[in-house]
Design a protein around this motif. Structure first.
Motif, PDB file in Angstrom:
ATOM      1  N   LEU A  15       6.377  23.747   2.168  1.00  0.00           N
ATOM      2  CA  LEU A  15       6.354  24.123   0.999  1.00  0.00           C
ATOM      3  C   LEU A  15       6.378  22.942   0.021  1.00  0.00           C
ATOM      4  N   LEU A  16       7.317  22.081   0.257  1.00  0.00           N
ATOM      5  CA  LEU A  16       7.781  20.833  -0.741  1.00  0.00           C
ATOM      6  C   LEU A  16       6.557  20.189  -0.591  1.00  0.00           C
ATOM      7  N   ALA A  17       5.998  19.802   0.611  1.00  0.00           N
ATOM      8  CA  ALA A  17       4.868  18.863   0.810  1.00  0.00           C
ATOM      9  C   ALA A  17       3.705  19.577   0.264  1.00  0.00           C
ATOM     10  N   GLY A  18       3.593  20.604  -0.142  1.00  0.00           N
ATOM     11  CA  GLY A  18       2.403  21.313  -0.701  1.00  0.00           C
ATOM     12  C   GLY A  18       1.649  21.964   0.365  1.00  0.00           C
ATOM     13  N   LEU A  19       1.959  22.313   1.620  1.00  0.00           N
ATOM     14  CA  LEU A  19       1.330  22.877   2.591  1.00  0.00           C
ATOM     15  C   LEU A  19       1.666  24.153   3.055  1.00  0.00           C
ATOM     16  N   PRO A  20       0.802  24.812   3.684  1.00  0.00           N
ATOM     17  CA  PRO A  20       1.080  25.952   4.043  1.00  0.00           C
ATOM     18  C   PRO A  20       2.419  26.035   5.109  1.00  0.00           C
ATOM     19  N   ALA A  21       2.913  27.009   5.020  1.00  0.00           N
ATOM     20  CA  ALA A  21       4.513  27.268   5.705  1.00  0.00           C
ATOM     21  C   ALA A  21       4.238  26.755   6.988  1.00  0.00           C
ATOM     22  N   GLU A  22       3.430  27.472   7.656  1.00  0.00           N
ATOM     23  CA  GLU A  22       3.089  27.255   9.245  1.00  0.00           C
ATOM     24  C   GLU A  22       3.172  25.977   9.774  1.00  0.00           C
ATOM     25  N   MET A  23       2.649  25.052   8.616  1.00  0.00           N
ATOM     26  CA  MET A  23       2.433  23.531   9.179  1.00  0.00           C
ATOM     27  C   MET A  23       4.025  23.011   9.593  1.00  0.00           C
ATOM     28  N   LEU A  45      -6.810  18.773  -4.179  1.00  0.00           N
ATOM     29  CA  LEU A  45      -5.666  19.759  -4.904  1.00  0.00           C
ATOM     30  C   LEU A  45      -5.014  20.625  -3.652  1.00  0.00           C
ATOM     31  N   GLN A  46      -3.592  20.991  -4.033  1.00  0.00           N
ATOM     32  CA  GLN A  46      -3.076  21.850  -3.224  1.00  0.00           C
ATOM     33  C   GLN A  46      -3.701  23.204  -2.830  1.00  0.00           C
ATOM     34  N   GLY A  47      -3.601  23.522  -1.600  1.00  0.00           N
ATOM     35  CA  GLY A  47      -4.542  24.997  -1.172  1.00  0.00           C
ATOM     36  C   GLY A  47      -5.693  24.618  -0.658  1.00  0.00           C
ATOM     37  N   THR A  48      -6.273  23.306  -0.798  1.00  0.00           N
ATOM     38  CA  THR A  48      -7.497  23.416  -0.275  1.00  0.00           C
ATOM     39  C   THR A  48      -7.635  22.558   1.217  1.00  0.00           C
ATOM     40  N   ALA A  49      -8.718  22.958   1.900  1.00  0.00           N
ATOM     41  CA  ALA A  49      -8.832  22.300   3.224  1.00  0.00           C
ATOM     42  C   ALA A  49      -8.726  20.829   3.217  1.00  0.00           C
ATOM     43  N   ALA A  91      -0.022  15.019  14.335  1.00  0.00           N
ATOM     44  CA  ALA A  91      -1.357  15.069  13.813  1.00  0.00           C
ATOM     45  C   ALA A  91      -2.411  15.847  14.614  1.00  0.00           C
ATOM     46  N   ILE A  92      -2.088  16.032  15.902  1.00  0.00           N
ATOM     47  CA  ILE A  92      -2.945  16.825  16.793  1.00  0.00           C
ATOM     48  C   ILE A  92      -2.952  18.121  16.879  1.00  0.00           C
ATOM     49  N   SER A  93      -1.477  18.634  16.141  1.00  0.00           N
ATOM     50  CA  SER A  93      -0.977  19.989  16.455  1.00  0.00           C
ATOM     51  C   SER A  93      -0.785  20.485  15.289  1.00  0.00           C
ATOM     52  N   GLY A  94      -1.676  20.385  14.171  1.00  0.00           N
ATOM     53  CA  GLY A  94      -1.271  20.822  12.832  1.00  0.00           C
ATOM     54  C   GLY A  94      -0.078  20.692  12.110  1.00  0.00           C
ATOM     55  N   GLY A  95       0.265  19.551  12.359  1.00  0.00           N
ATOM     56  CA  GLY A  95       1.573  19.009  11.537  1.00  0.00           C
ATOM     57  C   GLY A  95       1.378  18.199  10.486  1.00  0.00           C
ATOM     58  N   TYR A  96       2.561  17.570   9.942  1.00  0.00           N
ATOM     59  CA  TYR A  96       2.266  16.586   9.062  1.00  0.00           C
ATOM     60  C   TYR A  96       3.350  15.359   9.211  1.00  0.00           C
ATOM     61  N   PRO A  97       3.549  14.422   8.441  1.00  0.00           N
ATOM     62  CA  PRO A  97       4.356  13.496   9.055  1.00  0.00           C
ATOM     63  C   PRO A  97       5.650  13.830   9.232  1.00  0.00           C
ATOM     64  N   VAL A  98       6.454  13.262  10.234  1.00  0.00           N
ATOM     65  CA  VAL A  98       7.522  13.490  10.461  1.00  0.00           C
ATOM     66  C   VAL A  98       8.510  12.202  10.866  1.00  0.00           C
TER      67      VAL A  98
END
Lengths: 583, 583
Positions: A52-60, A102-106, A324-331
């Motif tokens: 949420l903080l990153a502006g991404l869908p929760a499941e990510m 924009l947040q919320g876009t693909a 990156a290959i499993s729908g995540g973001y920087p960790v």
């Protein structure tokens, strides 16, 4: 027969899993499993919140806590580091991607995935070329200031969820301005949920464990209960929202979270996107690496283990590619969760892999239950978590110790708050390097004399020392290199422009660790100028490596004076020759 | 009564003309006038040629040699520096402006004028804030490499005029490729003029003066004759072109040069143009300043005069602003012309003002005579002038002295030739700073022992020294700061991981000129770790400024060992307490 052994050693260095898996037994398994349960409980709400903080869908957030943990378990060297989405990196992701989509876009999601991929590549390349030392150029105060300022930014950015309003921005003035502008739109129910949850979580953090212990509960269980605080908050507020239909009264909820395995994703390979994300990815990589390594080193030292920073780069690189290959973001490696993992008794990176299984089960089974989870609850989780990062005492500590460090840390904090994370940390690094260079460009030079009764020489202004009238001894407190070569010339010319009948100038080189080509030319100029004035130039206490180098030039042939092993030798010989000349 | 005196002093510092004009007399006037005549003769063809090199109309070279000289005479501190268009800055101007506009267009001219204005502002601001020290970060080898590579680029760029063909580019491959591609278009008459003039000018430079002296001519006159070589070449080739109508046979000529006073011009204040030119202007300012100051300092030292670098920034800044408002382009102090001015006996900056009058007369009266001047003659003048700048010996010098310096200089040369002046000098500076930081991040650490019969300690690997079995003394040959704080921790932990029964570790701090906050934290960690292992940590020979700082922290309270004034004290006391414990 030896080759295979060597190969195995080599392989073990690059795949640490081969090393620790050899001695893996049932007891280790039990410890790792227990730790994994606690970390999983802690990580579920945190992962959702950081997404949420990153502006991404929760499941990510969940996806970023599955495969990356497995990758780290294979390639990482820390036994207890817990990898996943963390607050500062999530904030940096929002700042980097927010400029492009924009947040919320693909596009936003693809950009975040690509950011993880580029960041992973950068870490891998740094690891392969053993560039881990580059992280040393982030000074401790700059990191401390950056983390503190980021904590403030993160907490402020989450206020909008507590109020149930919109607020945009990556800097403190933007966020506060936006909050202030929209505060009349605040939703009272959301605010109530947000504030109650925040208060509850603070209480859980500070007051629950002592209370449980007082009731006679076992410390281990009390610890788990305290760690489960956010889970309780999630459960209670979700139920309340569902039962009272609060989503229809303006309370924003997480909504539908897809159920199932992490999707297989691919980063974009658009050159423009890569070039816009590159600097951000570099900053995220370096900050993530520094944070992760310092946690890992602190924890490793407690158990007398060692981590290998260059292999850590590989481990974190693999984790980010996995994200990156499993729908995540920087960790990266998180502080709080690693400490929890450590305290809960994790003994090998397998604990991380078990945590991944736990989060996977949550993604497979629990996501429908998250539908009614209010965003305000997640925001409260973040706020309580990051406020522990905020520690302004670094300002007073550096103020009393060193104004240079203070300048670097104060600028980092001010710029991070005022201009965002990327400007803040970049300027912090450049400034601390710049200030170091500035100091070395105007070195301290002490005129020294003999401490009576010893062979030791100290500053004539600080100690009661003996000097000879026709001899000036200057101890240069810095390596001589291009930035201070001219300074030295000026200093010496000014010093000898006096009425005393100076015959010898001795440069005491005990603190000169390097004489580069520019400084050599300056020394040659000084030698020549002094020779014209009938003054001899001598050197003393020249170190081995410096002397080796000087011998390769013509300087020693042209030197009007001598090179003395010690300053005491210089004084004895030069004052004796004075007397004999006088006689 | 005192205030006016102070004001006058203050004013004299910022307007050096007030100082030297007080003692100006007839004798000084004669010397200055004589020098001005010689410099004017030299400067007329050079100014035209450098304007051509910058891609500008020839008259702009003359204009850049009028008002800027007067401005420097008022604000500059060097008595003999001759300001005006110079080769390297002209090349940098061509590179900067060539990216934005086509040669021969009005935009190109305006951009060059604006470049001079921005560069003047940057120099003034640096002067007001006393930032002259920044120039010290250009190391001597980097400058030497840059000037050499620029000389090669300039000579190559002028080849097209010798051949009478077109060739474009700002890098060596571009220029050579372009020359090679068009070489079949070469004009034989142009080539003849070009090669003959080049050969003639080389001969004038090397052979003429000795010949004239041999015929019994007075040295002073022989010198002037030799300096007038380019003027003779200009006169002869112009006459030949006019008489034989060579311009109709494909020989390119200078053509119409407007006659009259320099025009009053204004820079553009377009924000886009300013932002495109800013970095170039900064590089031109810094390079121009460094070149100018090093010439000025060399010449000042010969007469035991001094120049004030920060005031030089003001002088050069004023010159560039003057250039921008009078139809000129970026200027700085030139090496060759300043030496000529010095040799010809110039005593004050008035010589520069007189030179300005000389060039002004040329602009008013001589320009029609330049109509038939072949471009090939000017190109020959430039080629002969810049080849004296080319000196690749810096490569061999740095190779034998220091590989780090060699790396910096070789990269600067290669990048300047391959990617142009701006990339070359920027990377050169960044690389030399980066290499310095890298070295300091992995300092030399020597384990030391007592040189028998002295109180002096040296490296156990280089000298035959005494050591005590339970005591390790490490001399750290670098200031301790963020970049090497972790290195030190690792080094010490590795050193004590041995079988010897170590009881004391002494850090000999004679070369530690600084302990910053990051290093302090590392020292605290080392102290703690050693304490856990029952090893005491001691410091010796801590310098005054470092000790002052440590006293402001809690480190000294927590230190398990002691701080000794000298390493000899440390050895005596620690080995004595060993024996008493053993007894």
């Amino acid at each position: 027969m030896r080759l295979p052994t060597l190969n195995r050693k080599h392989l073990e260095r690059h795949l640490p899993i081969l090393q620790w898996s050899k001695t893996y037994d049932r007891e280790t398994l039990t410890s790792d499993m227990a730790a994994a349960v606690i970390v999983t409980i802690m990580l579920i709400p945190q992962s959702l919140a950081y997404a949420l903080l990153a502006g991404l869908p929760a499941e990510m957030g969940l996806y970023a806590s599955i495969l990356p943990l497995v990758a780290y378990a294979v390639f990482g060297t820390s036994r207890v580091l817990a990898v996943g989405p963390v607050a500062v990196v999530s904030l940096m992701t929002a700042a980097a991607v927010g400029n492009l989509a924009l947040q919320g876009t693909a596009e936003y999601v693809v950009a975040a995935i690509t950011l993880a991929f580029i960041s992973g590549l950068i870490l891998l390349v740094m690891g392969v070329f053993r560039l881990g030392f580059l992280a040393n150029f982030l000074s401790h105060p700059v990191i401390a200031g950056f983390i503190t300022a980021s904590g403030v930014l993160i907490a402020t950015s989450q206020m909008k969820h507590l109020f149930g309003i919109k607020a945009e921005g990556h800097t403190l003035p933007q966020l506060l301005g936006s909050l202030f502008e929209n505060q009349h739109l605040a939703n009272p129910i959301t605010l109530f949920i947000g504030l109650t949850t925040t208060a509850f979580l603070f209480w859980v953090r500070k007051g629950l464990k002592p209370l449980l212990l007082a009731t006679g509960m076992k410390p281990r269980l009390a610890d788990i209960m305290a760690k489960a605080g956010p889970v309780a908050a999630v459960v209670v507020t979700t139920l309340a929202t569902w039962i009272f239909g609060l989503q229809d009264k303006g309370v924003r909820i997480v909504g539908e979270v897809p159920m199932g395995l992490p999707p297989l994703t691919l980063p974009s390979f658009d050159a423009d996107l890569w070039s816009s994300l590159f600097v951000s990815a570099l900053l995220i990589s370096v900050i993530g690496f520094v944070e992760s390594v310092s946690v890992a080193q602190t924890l490793a030292a407690k158990r007398r283990q060692r981590i290998i920073p260059d292999q850590e780069l590989i481990g974190l690189g693999a984790s980010n590619i996995a994200a990156a290959i499993s729908g995540g973001y920087p960790v990266t490696g998180g502080f709080a969760r690693s400490v929890v993992n450590f305290d809960a008794g994790a003994e090998t990176p397998a604990a991380g892999a078990f945590t991944a299984v736990g989060i996977l089960l949550a993604a497979l089974l629990l996501t429908p239950l998250l539908y009614f989870l209010p965003n305000a609850t997640l925001a409260a989780t973040i706020i309580v978590a990051v406020l522990s990062l905020v520690d302004f005492s670094i300002l007073s500590k550096t103020w009393s110790y060193s104004k240079v460090d203070f300048t670097a840390v104060a600028s980092t904090i001010a710029l991070t708050l005022g201009f965002g994370v990327e400007v803040g940390v970049s300027v912090g690094v450049i400034l601390s390097i710049g200030l170091f260079l500035y100091k070395t460009s105007r070195p301290h030079v002490a005129e020294v004399g003999l401490v009576p009764g010893t062979q030791h020489f100290r500053n004539i202004n600080r100690h009661d020392v003996q000097t000879a009238p026709s001899m000036v001894t200057l101890r240069i407190d810095e390596s001589l290199y291009f930035a201070n070569a001219r300074f030295l010339e000026d200093y010496i010319y000014n010093r000898i422009a006096c009425d005393e009948p100076i015959k010898d100038v001795v440069l005491m080189c005990s603190a000169v660790n390097e004489v580069d080509m520019s400084a050599l030319e300056s020394l040659e100029a000084i030698n020549q100028r002094l020779k014209d004035l009938d003054i001899k130039l001598h050197l003393s206490e020249v170190k081995g490596p410096v002397m080796d180098r000087l011998k390769r030039s013509h300087f020693l042939d042209e030197l009007s004076g001598e090179v003395f092993l010690s300053q005491y030798d210089a004084m004895v010989r030069l004052t004796r020759s004075d007397q004999s000349e006088g006689a």
